[in-house]
Design a protein around this motif. Structure first.
Motif, PDB file in Angstrom:
ATOM      1  N   UNK A 155      -7.431  -6.383   3.275  1.00 13.47           N
ATOM      2  CA  UNK A 155      -7.503  -5.887   4.647  1.00 13.47           C
ATOM      3  C   UNK A 155      -6.236  -6.192   5.429  1.00 13.47           C
ATOM      4  N   UNK A 156      -5.693  -7.378   5.241  1.00 14.32           N
ATOM      5  CA  UNK A 156      -4.474  -7.767   5.955  1.00 14.32           C
ATOM      6  C   UNK A 156      -3.290  -6.936   5.498  1.00 14.32           C
ATOM      7  N   UNK A 157      -3.125  -6.752   4.195  1.00 11.95           N
ATOM      8  CA  UNK A 157      -2.032  -5.919   3.688  1.00 11.95           C
ATOM      9  C   UNK A 157      -2.163  -4.497   4.214  1.00 11.95           C
ATOM     10  N   UNK A 158      -3.375  -3.957   4.213  1.00 15.07           N
ATOM     11  CA  UNK A 158      -3.597  -2.597   4.704  1.00 15.07           C
ATOM     12  C   UNK A 158      -3.182  -2.453   6.174  1.00 15.07           C
ATOM     13  N   UNK A 159      -3.496  -3.447   6.985  1.00 15.71           N
ATOM     14  CA  UNK A 159      -3.141  -3.365   8.404  1.00 15.71           C
ATOM     15  C   UNK A 159      -1.634  -3.279   8.597  1.00 15.71           C
ATOM     16  N   UNK A 160      -0.888  -4.055   7.819  1.00 14.69           N
ATOM     17  CA  UNK A 160       0.569  -4.002   7.945  1.00 14.69           C
ATOM     18  C   UNK A 160       1.132  -2.713   7.353  1.00 14.69           C
ATOM     19  N   UNK A 161       0.523  -2.202   6.293  1.00 14.24           N
ATOM     20  CA  UNK A 161       0.959  -0.914   5.742  1.00 14.24           C
ATOM     21  C   UNK A 161       0.706   0.222   6.732  1.00 14.24           C
ATOM     22  N   UNK A 184      -7.126  -1.072  -2.003  1.00 11.50           N
ATOM     23  CA  UNK A 184      -5.918  -1.208  -1.204  1.00 11.50           C
ATOM     24  C   UNK A 184      -5.495   0.098  -0.541  1.00 11.50           C
ATOM     25  N   UNK A 185      -5.572   1.217  -1.273  1.00 10.70           N
ATOM     26  CA  UNK A 185      -4.942   2.443  -0.793  1.00 10.70           C
ATOM     27  C   UNK A 185      -5.908   3.473  -0.212  1.00 10.70           C
ATOM     28  N   UNK A 186      -7.199   3.190  -0.173  1.00 10.44           N
ATOM     29  CA  UNK A 186      -8.166   4.181   0.300  1.00 10.44           C
ATOM     30  C   UNK A 186      -7.810   4.654   1.715  1.00 10.44           C
ATOM     31  N   UNK A 187      -7.601   5.961   1.850  1.00  7.63           N
ATOM     32  CA  UNK A 187      -7.298   6.536   3.153  1.00  7.63           C
ATOM     33  C   UNK A 187      -5.874   6.372   3.632  1.00  7.63           C
ATOM     34  N   UNK A 188      -5.012   5.738   2.847  1.00  9.24           N
ATOM     35  CA  UNK A 188      -3.616   5.546   3.236  1.00  9.24           C
ATOM     36  C   UNK A 188      -2.742   6.597   2.555  1.00  9.24           C
ATOM     37  N   UNK A 189      -1.978   7.336   3.331  1.00  5.03           N
ATOM     38  CA  UNK A 189      -1.005   8.290   2.806  1.00  5.03           C
ATOM     39  C   UNK A 189       0.333   7.565   2.721  1.00  5.03           C
ATOM     40  N   UNK A 190       0.587   6.928   1.586  1.00 10.97           N
ATOM     41  CA  UNK A 190       1.759   6.069   1.465  1.00 10.97           C
ATOM     42  C   UNK A 190       3.080   6.822   1.655  1.00 10.97           C
ATOM     43  N   UNK A 191       3.275   8.012   1.060  1.00  8.81           N
ATOM     44  CA  UNK A 191       4.530   8.731   1.336  1.00  8.81           C
ATOM     45  C   UNK A 191       4.700   9.059   2.824  1.00  8.81           C
ATOM     46  N   UNK A 192       3.618   9.460   3.477  1.00  9.62           N
ATOM     47  CA  UNK A 192       3.701   9.780   4.898  1.00  9.62           C
ATOM     48  C   UNK A 192       4.032   8.538   5.726  1.00  9.62           C
ATOM     49  N   UNK A 193       3.572   7.385   5.281  1.00  9.86           N
ATOM     50  CA  UNK A 193       3.894   6.134   5.958  1.00  9.86           C
ATOM     51  C   UNK A 193       5.316   5.661   5.671  1.00  9.86           C
ATOM     52  N   UNK A 194       5.991   6.347   4.734  1.00 10.46           N
ATOM     53  CA  UNK A 194       7.396   6.050   4.467  1.00 10.46           C
ATOM     54  C   UNK A 194       7.659   5.197   3.254  1.00 10.46           C
ATOM     55  N   UNK A 195       6.745   5.211   2.274  1.00 10.09           N
ATOM     56  CA  UNK A 195       6.894   4.351   1.100  1.00 10.09           C
ATOM     57  C   UNK A 195       7.094   5.162  -0.174  1.00 10.09           C
ATOM     58  N   UNK A 196       7.806   4.543  -1.122  1.00 13.62           N
ATOM     59  CA  UNK A 196       7.996   5.165  -2.431  1.00 13.62           C
ATOM     60  C   UNK A 196       8.089   4.073  -3.488  1.00 13.62           C
ATOM     61  N   UNK A 197       7.783   4.422  -4.712  1.00  5.02           N
ATOM     62  CA  UNK A 197       7.953   3.500  -5.838  1.00  5.02           C
ATOM     63  C   UNK A 197       9.438   3.432  -6.193  1.00  5.02           C
ATOM     64  N   UNK A 198       9.937   2.224  -6.376  1.00  7.54           N
ATOM     65  CA  UNK A 198      11.354   2.044  -6.676  1.00  7.54           C
ATOM     66  C   UNK A 198      11.616   1.583  -8.106  1.00  7.54           C
TER      67      UNK A 198
END
Length: 215
Positions: A155-161, A184-198
């Motif tokens: 929950x804490x990681x999700x809030x910061x993401x 961890x990722x339910x409902x989170x659009x990680x690319x839209x939030x600005x994240x990518x796998x490096x």
């Protein structure tokens, strides 16, 4: 410049950071302890719990890296202990005994005020009641230029993401299916939030995935 990091955060193959039915006896939920096989065997973990031995392989390299240049931690209340609601007294001081593994100022997110707790080994627990940004500001000030590590839970990681505040995240994906728990990722659009796998590195017990924020 101080960064906000997540390191050595273990997920199941189906995305759960903890199993269902978390209790005092099973703080990681049913099946959750099996997620951390990759870390438990390492020399870093052995040293953390006061034992000799352990592997010095790729998994250990990621464990070592997770503690480098960390000047402060942020934890959710569930990571500090099983107590919910108002603090009944001052007796609970965390899961880790008198000398917790943090050794720097550690900020606990909670809705209930409590005085700081100074522990052995350099750890002081501070209880933050006015949100994740306040905790981050306080942690960065305490880190004195070093990085701040978010230790969890999910929950804490999700809030910061959700606020795109995490700069770098290392996930250790365990070859294990939990089926339910804290995702961890339910409902989170990680690319839209600005994240990518490096980058990614696979071992026998985990696939280590690095996720960065696009500048």
């Amino acid at each position: 410049m101080s960064r906000l990091r997540v390191n050595a955060f273990t997920l199941s193959l189906d995305g759960y950071g903890a199993g269902p039915d978390q209790t005092l006896e099973t703080p990681l939920g049913v099946g959750g302890e099996n997620l951390h096989k990759w870390m438990i065997k390492t020399r870093s973990f052995h040293q953390m719990i006061g034992k000799d031995g352990g592997t010095t392989d790729t998994d250990d390299e990621f464990a070592v890296r997770s503690f480098e240049n960390v000047g402060a931690w942020i934890l959710g209340r569930n990571m500090f202990g099983p107590i919910r609601g108002e603090w009944p007294d001052e007796s609970w001081k965390g899961w880790w005994g008198d000398n917790p593994p943090y050794h720097v100022p550690t900020f606990i997110l909670t809705h209930h005020k409590r005085a700081p707790i100074e522990m052995e080994g350099g750890t002081t627990f501070y209880f933050v009641t006015d949100g994740i940004r306040s905790a981050l500001d306080q942690a960065k000030a305490a880190a004195n230029g070093k990085d701040v590590r978010v230790g969890g839970g999910v929950s804490t990681v999700r809030q910061y993401l959700q606020e795109s505040l995490i700069d770098e995240m290392h996930l250790a994906v365990s070859p294990l299916l939990l089926g339910s728990g804290e995702h961890l990722f339910a409902g989170l659009d990680m690319p839209k939030l600005g994240y990518r796998c490096t980058s990614q590195v696979a071992t026998a017990d985990a696939t280590h995935v690095m996720i960065g924020r696009i500048e």
